[in-house]
Motif scaffolding. Structure first.
Motif, PDB file in Angstrom:
ATOM      1  N   VAL A 166       0.833  -1.204   0.000  1.00 27.61           N
ATOM      2  CA  VAL A 166       0.000   0.000   0.000  1.00 27.61           C
ATOM      3  C   VAL A 166       0.866   1.252   0.000  1.00 27.61           C
ATOM      4  CG1 VAL A 166      -1.621   1.329   1.414  1.00 27.61           C
ATOM      5  CG2 VAL A 166      -2.040  -1.089   1.003  1.00 27.61           C
ATOM      6  N   GLN A 167       1.965   1.232   0.797  1.00 24.18           N
ATOM      7  CA  GLN A 167       2.854   2.390   0.816  1.00 24.18           C
ATOM      8  C   GLN A 167       3.495   2.607  -0.551  1.00 24.18           C
ATOM      9  OE1 GLN A 167       3.174   4.470   3.420  1.00 24.18           O
ATOM     10  NE2 GLN A 167       4.425   5.762   2.081  1.00 24.18           N
ATOM     11  N   ASP A 168       3.953   1.505  -1.188  1.00 23.72           N
ATOM     12  CA  ASP A 168       4.513   1.636  -2.532  1.00 23.72           C
ATOM     13  C   ASP A 168       3.460   2.126  -3.525  1.00 23.72           C
ATOM     14  OD1 ASP A 168       6.868   0.697  -1.474  1.00 23.72           O
ATOM     15  OD2 ASP A 168       6.507  -1.389  -2.104  1.00 23.72           O
ATOM     16  N   GLY A 169       2.250   1.630  -3.362  1.00 21.49           N
ATOM     17  CA  GLY A 169       1.184   2.071  -4.261  1.00 21.49           C
ATOM     18  C   GLY A 169       0.856   3.539  -4.082  1.00 21.49           C
ATOM     19  N   ILE A 170       0.915   4.016  -2.848  1.00 19.23           N
ATOM     20  CA  ILE A 170       0.658   5.441  -2.607  1.00 19.23           C
ATOM     21  C   ILE A 170       1.747   6.296  -3.238  1.00 19.23           C
ATOM     22  CG2 ILE A 170       0.538   7.188  -0.787  1.00 19.23           C
ATOM     23  CD1 ILE A 170      -0.844   5.122   0.974  1.00 19.23           C
ATOM     24  N   GLY A 321     -16.803  -5.101  -5.133  1.00 24.63           N
ATOM     25  CA  GLY A 321     -16.025  -4.824  -6.345  1.00 24.63           C
ATOM     26  C   GLY A 321     -15.153  -3.598  -6.194  1.00 24.63           C
ATOM     27  N   ALA A 322     -15.695  -2.543  -5.555  1.00 22.11           N
ATOM     28  CA  ALA A 322     -14.892  -1.343  -5.334  1.00 22.11           C
ATOM     29  C   ALA A 322     -13.711  -1.630  -4.409  1.00 22.11           C
ATOM     30  CB  ALA A 322     -15.770  -0.241  -4.748  1.00 22.11           C
ATOM     31  N   LEU A 323     -13.925  -2.488  -3.396  1.00 21.52           N
ATOM     32  CA  LEU A 323     -12.825  -2.844  -2.496  1.00 21.52           C
ATOM     33  C   LEU A 323     -11.704  -3.550  -3.250  1.00 21.52           C
ATOM     34  CD1 LEU A 323     -11.728  -3.055   0.393  1.00 21.52           C
ATOM     35  CD2 LEU A 323     -12.976  -5.204   0.617  1.00 21.52           C
ATOM     36  N   ALA A 324     -12.061  -4.485  -4.137  1.00 22.18           N
ATOM     37  CA  ALA A 324     -11.034  -5.182  -4.921  1.00 22.18           C
ATOM     38  C   ALA A 324     -10.301  -4.213  -5.844  1.00 22.18           C
ATOM     39  CB  ALA A 324     -11.693  -6.298  -5.739  1.00 22.18           C
ATOM     40  N   VAL A 325     -11.010  -3.279  -6.450  1.00 22.28           N
ATOM     41  CA  VAL A 325     -10.376  -2.305  -7.349  1.00 22.28           C
ATOM     42  C   VAL A 325      -9.433  -1.393  -6.580  1.00 22.28           C
ATOM     43  CG1 VAL A 325     -10.823  -0.354  -8.872  1.00 22.28           C
ATOM     44  CG2 VAL A 325     -12.253  -2.396  -9.025  1.00 22.28           C
ATOM     45  N   VAL A 326      -9.835  -0.966  -5.374  1.00 17.84           N
ATOM     46  CA  VAL A 326      -8.975  -0.081  -4.576  1.00 17.84           C
ATOM     47  C   VAL A 326      -7.704  -0.795  -4.158  1.00 17.84           C
ATOM     48  CG1 VAL A 326      -8.826   1.131  -2.370  1.00 17.84           C
ATOM     49  CG2 VAL A 326     -10.855   1.390  -3.783  1.00 17.84           C
ATOM     50  N   VAL A 327      -7.824  -2.059  -3.718  1.00 16.06           N
ATOM     51  CA  VAL A 327      -6.630  -2.815  -3.335  1.00 16.06           C
ATOM     52  C   VAL A 327      -5.709  -2.984  -4.540  1.00 16.06           C
ATOM     53  CG1 VAL A 327      -5.817  -5.056  -2.523  1.00 16.06           C
ATOM     54  CG2 VAL A 327      -7.803  -4.002  -1.459  1.00 16.06           C
ATOM     55  N   ALA A 328      -6.266  -3.270  -5.709  1.00 13.44           N
ATOM     56  CA  ALA A 328      -5.434  -3.394  -6.910  1.00 13.44           C
ATOM     57  C   ALA A 328      -4.791  -2.065  -7.280  1.00 13.44           C
ATOM     58  CB  ALA A 328      -6.288  -3.915  -8.067  1.00 13.44           C
ATOM     59  N   LEU A 329      -5.485  -0.953  -7.070  1.00 10.82           N
ATOM     60  CA  LEU A 329      -4.949   0.359  -7.425  1.00 10.82           C
ATOM     61  C   LEU A 329      -3.769   0.733  -6.552  1.00 10.82           C
ATOM     62  CD1 LEU A 329      -5.201   3.043  -9.010  1.00 10.82           C
ATOM     63  CD2 LEU A 329      -6.811   3.807  -7.246  1.00 10.82           C
ATOM     64  N   VAL A 330      -3.886   0.517  -5.244  1.00 12.92           N
ATOM     65  CA  VAL A 330      -2.823   0.952  -4.339  1.00 12.92           C
ATOM     66  C   VAL A 330      -1.678  -0.037  -4.280  1.00 12.92           C
ATOM     67  CG1 VAL A 330      -4.442   2.257  -2.925  1.00 12.92           C
ATOM     68  CG2 VAL A 330      -3.935  -0.110  -2.329  1.00 12.92           C
ATOM     69  N   THR A 331      -1.844  -1.241  -4.813  1.00 10.58           N
ATOM     70  CA  THR A 331      -0.771  -2.235  -4.752  1.00 10.58           C
ATOM     71  C   THR A 331      -0.123  -2.513  -6.096  1.00 10.58           C
ATOM     72  OG1 THR A 331      -2.402  -4.026  -4.985  1.00 10.58           O
ATOM     73  CG2 THR A 331      -1.754  -3.381  -2.743  1.00 10.58           C
ATOM     74  N   GLN A 332      -0.909  -2.477  -7.191  1.00 15.68           N
ATOM     75  CA  GLN A 332      -0.389  -2.873  -8.494  1.00 15.68           C
ATOM     76  C   GLN A 332      -0.449  -1.775  -9.546  1.00 15.68           C
ATOM     77  OE1 GLN A 332       1.117  -5.836  -8.946  1.00 15.68           O
ATOM     78  NE2 GLN A 332       0.716  -6.290  -6.799  1.00 15.68           N
ATOM     79  N   GLY A 333      -1.119  -0.694  -9.268  1.00 15.72           N
ATOM     80  CA  GLY A 333      -1.145   0.394 -10.229  1.00 15.72           C
ATOM     81  C   GLY A 333      -2.485   0.531 -10.943  1.00 15.72           C
ATOM     82  N   VAL A 334      -2.537   1.544 -11.822  1.00 15.97           N
ATOM     83  CA  VAL A 334      -3.794   1.900 -12.485  1.00 15.97           C
ATOM     84  C   VAL A 334      -4.219   0.828 -13.476  1.00 15.97           C
ATOM     85  CG1 VAL A 334      -4.928   3.626 -13.931  1.00 15.97           C
ATOM     86  CG2 VAL A 334      -3.284   4.343 -12.190  1.00 15.97           C
TER      87      VAL A 334
END
Length: 447
Positions: A166-170, A321-334
């Protein structure tokens, strides 16, 4: 002899004079009475006639006749609605005072609807009722306990790795915002981060008090779980006799209709719970596989969360679905977040247009608008528990109302006498002839 006629004549003349005097006195008495009545005031119960110079006034109708028919109907319906609203308000107050017991019993009903077909199947194979109930309940509670333990274990195992990701994603999100066409400056990002830190620092006391109240929440949750378990056991073992006792609470005239509506409502609830479990399991498996192959961390816990949130129609799918998208955004990118969004939308479209109509079928027919409104109302009244219970409650209520309406119409037709000269055979509907090769029809319950 000559004096006799003269004497008789005098007597007759005297009688005539007496009669004339009596008539005069009677006339004088009547004149006196009439003069007295004209000088006295009229009685209170009589209205004196208007004078000759007064304009003509039409007679006023009765108040009930003067009120328009539509207004009278609206008034009759209004006071009945007020009585019903007051009754519902009192009922909601009673439910709010024993909310834990009500939610535990409702959860027991949902679990019983899921497990009762297994008990019935074991009974058909000759297993005693007590043993069938015990085996089914123990197996169901063990599975649910294992699912909860697995979710907690996965979260604890991946929380450290998730924090670093999450820190890297931020940091990556910060770089992307600086280089994006939105013209976001570093000062603006720093101001947002400072505002978040200040908000957390200002709410430290509230967070601490919430942590202290967590002990009370845990105790209430354990109490509710125990109540739900015991209620499930008794409903699985003695559900029929509990239903027969409940019927005795209704008036005798309403019992036949309630007795017919109860099994249909139970079939609707069973179909809803089983269909929702199957649909939620399919969603969790396919979305979990998608986010696993995309490299999103905590894919298994996210899949379990998707399964649990699927019990809240429409809203639960959006939140999970939004929770899965947020986790993917902050960990793996857009890019990974967009791909997860595509997977979630594709699975949800397949669920809404293929899975739910095929699995639920015609057993649960609730309009999407009714689903949205009921979930919103249930969430506003009782939070997540109300949102979960809202849709099955609406589906069961719809089934009961439709059956009672048809039952009342059928009862009224049976009680209406046939027209003069008509027989019951003439009034009975004529069924179309069945082909000789057609198989016999079975009952809806399959018995």
């Amino acid at each position: 002899m000559e004096r006799v006629p003269g004497w008789l004549g005098r007597v007759g003349a005297g009688i005539s004079r007496v009669g004339e005097r009596l008539d005069e006195r009677r006339a004088e008495a009547e004149r006196a009475v009439s003069e007295k009545t004209t000088t006295e005031e009229p009685p209170h119960d009589q209205v004196p006639p208007p004078p000759a110079y007064a304009p003509a006034v039409s007679a006023r109708p009765e108040p009930a006749v003067a009120v328009p028919w539509g207004l009278r109907v609206a008034a009759e319906a209004a006071w009945r609605l007020l009585v019903l609203a007051g009754t519902v308000w009192v009922l909601m107050k009673v439910i709010a005072s024993v909310q834990l017991v009500v939610f535990a019993f409702v959860a027991a009903l949902l679990i019983t609807a899921l497990l009762q077909p297994t008990v019935a199947r074991l009974r058909r194979h000759g297993v005693p009722r007590g043993l069938a109930t015990a085996l089914t309940a123990i197996l169901g509670f063990v599975i649910m306990g294992l699912v909860g333990w697995f979710v907690v274990w996965q979260v604890q195992e991946n929380i450290d790795n998730l924090s670093s990701q999450v820190q890297d994603g931020i940091d990556e999100l910060r770089k992307w915002l600086l280089n994006s066409p939105f013209h976001v400056t570093e000062d603006q990002i720093n101001d947002i981060a400072k505002s978040l830190r200040d908000a957390v620092g200002a709410n430290t006391d509230e967070i601490t008090s919430a942590g202290l109240e967590g002990v009370t929440v845990i105790v209430e949750a354990m109490t509710g779980i125990l109540l739900a378990m015991f209620s499930t056991l008794f409903l699985l073992y003695d559900g029929k006799r509990i239903w027969e006792w409940t019927l005795k609470l209704f008036p005798a005239q309403a019992r036949p209709g309630i007795a017919g509506a109860g099994p249909r409502a139970w079939r609707t609830l069973t179909a809803y719970v089983r269909g929702t479990v199957i649909v939620a399991l399919i969603d969790a498996i396919f979305i979990g596989l998608g986010i696993f192959f995309l490299g999103v961390p905590m894919a298994v816990p996210l899949a379990v969360f998707i399964f649990l949130f699927a019990f809240v129609p429409l809203v639960g799918a959006v939140v999970s679905g939004a929770l899965a998208v947020v986790v993917a955004l902050v960990t793996q990118g857009v890019f990974t977040a967009v791909m997860v969004l595509v997977v979630v939308l594709a699975v949800q479209q397949i669920e809404g247009h293929i899975l739910q109509p095929f699995i639920l079928g015609r057993a649960v027919r609730v309009h999407p608008l009714a689903v949205v409104l009921s979930v919103a109302a249930g969430g506003m009244v009782s939070g997540i528990g109300g949102a979960v219970v809202a849709v099955p409650l609406v589906a069961v209520t719809n089934t009961v109302v439709v059956y009672l309406r048809s039952w009342s119409q059928e009862t009224a037709m049976k009680q209406t006498p046939p027209p003069h000269g008509a027989t019951a055979a003439e009034l009975a509907p004529v069924e179309p002839p069945r082909p000789e090769s057609s198989p016999p029809t079975s009952s809806p319950s399959g018995d």
